[in-house]
Design a protein around this motif. Structure first.
Motif, PDB file in Angstrom:
ATOM      1  N   ASP A  97     -43.718  -0.178  -4.933  1.00 43.97           N
ATOM      2  CA  ASP A  97     -42.715  -1.489  -4.633  1.00 43.97           C
ATOM      3  C   ASP A  97     -41.413  -1.248  -4.167  1.00 43.97           C
ATOM      4  OD1 ASP A  97     -42.652  -4.135  -5.058  1.00 43.97           O
ATOM      5  OD2 ASP A  97     -42.017  -4.010  -7.187  1.00 43.97           O
ATOM      6  N   LEU A  98     -40.892  -0.083  -4.519  1.00 49.68           N
ATOM      7  CA  LEU A  98     -39.555   0.342  -4.059  1.00 49.68           C
ATOM      8  C   LEU A  98     -39.472   0.539  -2.541  1.00 49.68           C
ATOM      9  CD1 LEU A  98     -36.708   1.176  -4.579  1.00 49.68           C
ATOM     10  CD2 LEU A  98     -37.187   3.212  -5.052  1.00 49.68           C
ATOM     11  N   LEU A  99     -40.487   1.737  -2.257  1.00 49.75           N
ATOM     12  CA  LEU A  99     -40.523   2.028  -0.835  1.00 49.75           C
ATOM     13  C   LEU A  99     -40.931   0.849   0.108  1.00 49.75           C
ATOM     14  CD1 LEU A  99     -42.622   5.228  -1.222  1.00 49.75           C
ATOM     15  CD2 LEU A  99     -40.129   4.912  -0.576  1.00 49.75           C
ATOM     16  N   VAL A 100     -41.962   0.079  -0.264  1.00 49.27           N
ATOM     17  CA  VAL A 100     -42.276  -1.512   0.485  1.00 49.27           C
ATOM     18  C   VAL A 100     -40.794  -2.301   0.530  1.00 49.27           C
ATOM     19  CG1 VAL A 100     -43.572  -3.606   0.797  1.00 49.27           C
ATOM     20  CG2 VAL A 100     -44.374  -1.447   0.178  1.00 49.27           C
ATOM     21  N   SER A 101     -40.197  -2.245  -0.306  1.00 50.21           N
ATOM     22  CA  SER A 101     -39.011  -3.337  -0.447  1.00 50.21           C
ATOM     23  C   SER A 101     -37.989  -2.647   0.506  1.00 50.21           C
ATOM     24  CB  SER A 101     -38.428  -3.372  -1.924  1.00 50.21           C
ATOM     25  OG  SER A 101     -39.610  -3.989  -2.821  1.00 50.21           O
ATOM     26  N   LEU A 102     -37.664  -1.626   0.626  1.00 49.26           N
ATOM     27  CA  LEU A 102     -36.452  -0.802   1.267  1.00 49.26           C
ATOM     28  C   LEU A 102     -36.809  -0.561   2.668  1.00 49.26           C
ATOM     29  CD1 LEU A 102     -34.912   1.681  -1.247  1.00 49.26           C
ATOM     30  CD2 LEU A 102     -34.215  -0.578  -0.649  1.00 49.26           C
ATOM     31  N   ALA A 103     -38.204  -0.846   3.113  1.00 53.34           N
ATOM     32  CA  ALA A 103     -38.436  -0.357   4.380  1.00 53.34           C
ATOM     33  C   ALA A 103     -37.799  -1.572   5.397  1.00 53.34           C
ATOM     34  CB  ALA A 103     -40.140  -0.444   4.599  1.00 53.34           C
ATOM     35  N   GLY A 104     -38.111  -2.873   5.180  1.00 56.97           N
ATOM     36  CA  GLY A 104     -37.368  -3.747   5.928  1.00 56.97           C
ATOM     37  C   GLY A 104     -35.891  -3.653   6.100  1.00 56.97           C
ATOM     38  N   PRO A 105     -35.028  -3.413   5.138  1.00 53.06           N
ATOM     39  CA  PRO A 105     -33.579  -3.130   5.222  1.00 53.06           C
ATOM     40  C   PRO A 105     -33.204  -2.090   5.830  1.00 53.06           C
ATOM     41  CG  PRO A 105     -33.724  -4.177   3.091  1.00 53.06           C
ATOM     42  CD  PRO A 105     -35.093  -3.780   3.631  1.00 53.06           C
ATOM     43  N   ALA A 106     -34.062  -0.884   5.794  1.00 55.42           N
ATOM     44  CA  ALA A 106     -34.078   0.300   6.653  1.00 55.42           C
ATOM     45  C   ALA A 106     -34.081   0.302   8.097  1.00 55.42           C
ATOM     46  CB  ALA A 106     -35.071   1.329   5.972  1.00 55.42           C
ATOM     47  N   VAL A 107     -35.300  -0.668   8.477  1.00 52.64           N
ATOM     48  CA  VAL A 107     -35.339  -0.898   9.975  1.00 52.64           C
ATOM     49  C   VAL A 107     -34.018  -1.832  10.454  1.00 52.64           C
ATOM     50  CG1 VAL A 107     -36.736  -2.389  11.456  1.00 52.64           C
ATOM     51  CG2 VAL A 107     -37.892  -1.014   9.882  1.00 52.64           C
ATOM     52  N   SER A 108     -33.721  -2.728   9.886  1.00 46.26           N
ATOM     53  CA  SER A 108     -32.456  -3.509  10.145  1.00 46.26           C
ATOM     54  C   SER A 108     -31.224  -2.847  10.291  1.00 46.26           C
ATOM     55  CB  SER A 108     -32.029  -4.724   8.980  1.00 46.26           C
ATOM     56  OG  SER A 108     -33.133  -5.500   9.188  1.00 46.26           O
ATOM     57  N   ALA A 109     -31.195  -1.604   9.242  1.00 53.75           N
ATOM     58  CA  ALA A 109     -30.137  -0.818   9.557  1.00 53.75           C
ATOM     59  C   ALA A 109     -29.996   0.271  10.731  1.00 53.75           C
ATOM     60  CB  ALA A 109     -29.895   0.064   8.204  1.00 53.75           C
ATOM     61  N   VAL A 110     -31.278   0.620  10.989  1.00 52.31           N
ATOM     62  CA  VAL A 110     -31.465   1.302  12.254  1.00 52.31           C
ATOM     63  C   VAL A 110     -31.054   0.739  13.368  1.00 52.31           C
ATOM     64  CG1 VAL A 110     -33.208   2.626  13.529  1.00 52.31           C
ATOM     65  CG2 VAL A 110     -33.102   2.990  11.134  1.00 52.31           C
ATOM     66  N   LEU A 111     -31.787  -0.456  13.453  1.00 49.34           N
ATOM     67  CA  LEU A 111     -31.482  -1.575  14.612  1.00 49.34           C
ATOM     68  C   LEU A 111     -30.010  -1.687  14.850  1.00 49.34           C
ATOM     69  CD1 LEU A 111     -34.438  -4.070  14.379  1.00 49.34           C
ATOM     70  CD2 LEU A 111     -34.034  -2.307  15.887  1.00 49.34           C
ATOM     71  N   GLY A 112     -29.432  -1.984  13.811  1.00 46.08           N
ATOM     72  CA  GLY A 112     -27.831  -2.125  13.941  1.00 46.08           C
ATOM     73  C   GLY A 112     -27.132  -1.094  14.443  1.00 46.08           C
ATOM     74  N   ALA A 113     -27.486   0.100  13.766  1.00 38.59           N
ATOM     75  CA  ALA A 113     -26.665   1.406  14.403  1.00 38.59           C
ATOM     76  C   ALA A 113     -26.924   1.361  15.700  1.00 38.59           C
ATOM     77  CB  ALA A 113     -27.221   2.500  13.567  1.00 38.59           C
ATOM     78  N   ALA A 114     -28.198   1.447  16.230  1.00 33.40           N
ATOM     79  CA  ALA A 114     -28.505   1.405  17.688  1.00 33.40           C
ATOM     80  C   ALA A 114     -27.660   0.256  18.711  1.00 33.40           C
ATOM     81  CB  ALA A 114     -29.938   1.258  17.859  1.00 33.40           C
ATOM     82  N   ALA A 115     -27.536  -0.719  17.981  1.00 33.95           N
ATOM     83  CA  ALA A 115     -26.781  -1.881  18.648  1.00 33.95           C
ATOM     84  C   ALA A 115     -25.303  -1.500  18.722  1.00 33.95           C
ATOM     85  CB  ALA A 115     -26.983  -3.255  18.012  1.00 33.95           C
ATOM     86  N   VAL A 116     -24.773  -0.987  17.628  1.00 35.04           N
ATOM     87  CA  VAL A 116     -23.244  -0.282  17.448  1.00 35.04           C
ATOM     88  C   VAL A 116     -23.287   0.605  18.538  1.00 35.04           C
ATOM     89  CG1 VAL A 116     -21.844   0.894  16.075  1.00 35.04           C
ATOM     90  CG2 VAL A 116     -23.045  -1.020  15.129  1.00 35.04           C
ATOM     91  N   ALA A 117     -24.070   1.626  18.560  1.00 31.36           N
ATOM     92  CA  ALA A 117     -24.040   2.591  19.638  1.00 31.36           C
ATOM     93  C   ALA A 117     -23.929   1.900  21.030  1.00 31.36           C
ATOM     94  CB  ALA A 117     -25.051   3.698  19.462  1.00 31.36           C
ATOM     95  N   ALA A 118     -24.949   0.850  21.337  1.00 31.76           N
ATOM     96  CA  ALA A 118     -24.849   0.449  22.534  1.00 31.76           C
ATOM     97  C   ALA A 118     -23.624  -0.303  22.969  1.00 31.76           C
ATOM     98  CB  ALA A 118     -26.123  -0.492  22.709  1.00 31.76           C
ATOM     99  N   THR A 119     -22.956  -1.034  21.836  1.00 32.28           N
ATOM    100  CA  THR A 119     -21.727  -1.837  22.250  1.00 32.28           C
ATOM    101  C   THR A 119     -20.665  -0.842  22.422  1.00 32.28           C
ATOM    102  OG1 THR A 119     -22.328  -3.415  20.394  1.00 32.28           O
ATOM    103  CG2 THR A 119     -19.983  -3.238  20.777  1.00 32.28           C
ATOM    104  N   LEU A 120     -20.496   0.413  21.713  1.00 31.93           N
ATOM    105  CA  LEU A 120     -19.434   1.388  22.218  1.00 31.93           C
ATOM    106  C   LEU A 120     -19.669   1.842  23.543  1.00 31.93           C
ATOM    107  CD1 LEU A 120     -19.278   3.049  18.974  1.00 31.93           C
ATOM    108  CD2 LEU A 120     -17.871   1.408  19.655  1.00 31.93           C
ATOM    109  N   ALA A 121     -21.114   2.000  24.213  1.00 27.93           N
ATOM    110  CA  ALA A 121     -21.344   2.634  25.408  1.00 27.93           C
ATOM    111  C   ALA A 121     -21.086   1.467  26.481  1.00 27.93           C
ATOM    112  CB  ALA A 121     -22.972   3.036  25.451  1.00 27.93           C
ATOM    113  N   LEU A 122     -21.517   0.341  26.182  1.00 30.58           N
ATOM    114  CA  LEU A 122     -21.228  -0.562  27.341  1.00 30.58           C
ATOM    115  C   LEU A 122     -19.995  -1.114  27.544  1.00 30.58           C
ATOM    116  CD1 LEU A 122     -24.204  -2.596  26.100  1.00 30.58           C
ATOM    117  CD2 LEU A 122     -24.301  -1.463  28.255  1.00 30.58           C
ATOM    118  N   PRO A 123     -19.582  -1.752  29.023  1.00 32.20           N
ATOM    119  CA  PRO A 123     -18.229  -2.031  29.364  1.00 32.20           C
ATOM    120  C   PRO A 123     -17.962  -3.162  28.414  1.00 32.20           C
ATOM    121  CG  PRO A 123     -19.668  -1.715  31.212  1.00 32.20           C
ATOM    122  CD  PRO A 123     -20.689  -1.636  30.095  1.00 32.20           C
ATOM    123  N   ASP A 124     -16.648  -3.422  28.314  1.00 32.02           N
ATOM    124  CA  ASP A 124     -16.254  -4.560  27.313  1.00 32.02           C
ATOM    125  C   ASP A 124     -16.324  -5.973  28.181  1.00 32.02           C
ATOM    126  OD1 ASP A 124     -15.692  -2.888  25.394  1.00 32.02           O
ATOM    127  OD2 ASP A 124     -13.418  -2.914  25.960  1.00 32.02           O
TER     128      ASP A 124
END
Length: 385
Positions: A117-144
């Motif tokens: 139950d714990l692993l299934v529950s946390l899998a979704g937020p974990a995916v969102s956190a990874v996507l958020g981190a990737a998008a943050v990296a892209a934001t820092l790398a792209l021109p303003d």
């Protein structure tokens, strides 16, 4: 808001949206409310994009629509995190639905252990956190002040907010399921975990409503978004209440005994006037008995529908045969008399109805009325009979 529904074999949902295909074998549905989400977010984001990037009105709306597509894609990946993790542990997934407030994953049964139950529950937020981190990296790398930069920034913010909000420890959020799993592991009582997480979910709902109002007053949140965010709070409150109610009902599943709960049959010959059949039942000493229509050999073949019988005017009942207000036993769902409470609930919610034939082998031994079952599970709740 993303959540899971994992109660086994609940009543089939009436889908107002469109089934658009499968992702990794999981059916994907778009709820009709996604149209409202598309319009709302497109308008809000189009205005922001025009101001930030000096775009035309059409360009702003196109960027807004692109953001909606990217946002729904993020929600889908979040839900796939739940779905694929559940399948990894042998839990069937019936589908993923994207809707106005995010999405949900429908599973065919609950997690068998607190760890799963714990692993299934946390899998979704974990995916969102990874996507958020990737998008943050892209934001820092792209021109303003470019389209790509703004889309990356908004996706980063959206996914980080989704991950953070969903991890709050209250049902029906993912964090509430994680809390339930923790309490379940400590107390060895799943229902206690559900109730605790449900009550905290109500606190989260109230806090969300208060926070939304404060942010709107402080002009941090656009007034146009206020109704949607308040709807999120109301949905959280209702979901928490449903979780509490379900926990209390589930505790009473072991009390379900079909041998005691089923009403006895009172067979009357085919062609018997309804008034006569009702008179015989009144004189039998069992006014709760289910009237059955028997064939020439005395074998019950049909069951009188109480609602249909009550709809017949009293003056006409001597002239109406029981056959006219009866349903064939073959058309009614059957429940073996030895079925345990959990299996009874699965069967009832898979095949909704007002009456169920209770059988012992090939013999019909009684009739279960759904109102009797509801009264057993929620004795303090008023029932319509």
């Amino acid at each position: 808001m993303e959540q899971q529904t994992t109660r086994p074999s609940r009543r089939p949902q009436r889908r107002l949206g469109l089934t658009v295909g499968r992702v990794f074998g999981v059916p994907l549905h778009l709820d009709a409310s996604t149209l409202l989400l598309t319009l709302l977010v497109s308008v809000l984001y189009a205005g922001f994009a025009r101001r930030q990037l000096e775009l035309s009105q059409l360009g702003g709306y196109l960027i807004g629509l692109g953001f909606v597509v990217a946002l729904l894609g993020s929600v889908l990946l979040h839900e796939l995190g739940h779905a694929l993790t559940a399948r990894r542990f042998g839990i069937g997934v019936r589908g993923i639905t994207l809707e106005l407030l995010g999405g949900y994953t429908e599973m065919d049964r609950d997690a068998p252990t607190p760890r799963v139950d714990l692993l299934v529950s946390l899998a979704g937020p974990a995916v969102s956190a990874v996507l958020g981190a990737a998008a943050v990296a892209a934001t820092l790398a792209l021109p303003d002040r470019t389209v790509a930069d703004q889309l990356a920034f908004q996706l980063a913010a959206s996914n980080v907010i989704v991950a953070a909000f969903n991890i709050l420890p209250g049902l029906p959020l993912d964090g509430g399921r994680a809390l339930r799993a923790a309490v379940w592991a400590l107390t060895r009582d799943r229902h206690a975990g559900t109730e605790v997480a449900g009550w905290i979910g109500r606190v989260v709902a109230l806090g969300t409503a208060a926070g939304v109002v404060v942010l709107t007053v402080e002009r941090v949140l656009a007034p146009l978004a206020l109704p949607l965010m308040l709807l999120v709070a109301v949905t959280l409150w209702r979901g928490a209440g449903q979780s509490i109610r379900f926990a209390r009902i589930s505790r009473r599943f072991p009390l379900i005994d079909l041998a005691r709960l089923a009403r006895p049959l009172l067979p009357v010959p085919t062609g018997t006037p309804l008034a006569e059949a009702q008179r015989r039942r009144a004189e039998s000493g069992r006014p709760d008995a289910a009237l059955a229509v028997a064939d020439g050999s005395g074998r019950p073949v049909a069951l009188v529908d109480p609602a249909a019988a009550d709809a017949v005017p009293t003056a006409r009942r001597p002239w109406i045969a029981v056959d006219a207000v009866a349903r064939s036993l073959a058309g009614l769902p059957a429940l073996p008399v030895g079925l345990d409470g959990e299996r009874v609930m699965e069967a009832v919610q898979t095949h909704p109805g007002a009456q169920y034939v209770v059988t012992a082998g090939e013999d019909v031994v009684g009739v279960l009325h759904i109102a009797d079952l509801a009264q057993l599970l929620e004795p303090r709740r008023k029932m319509n009979t």
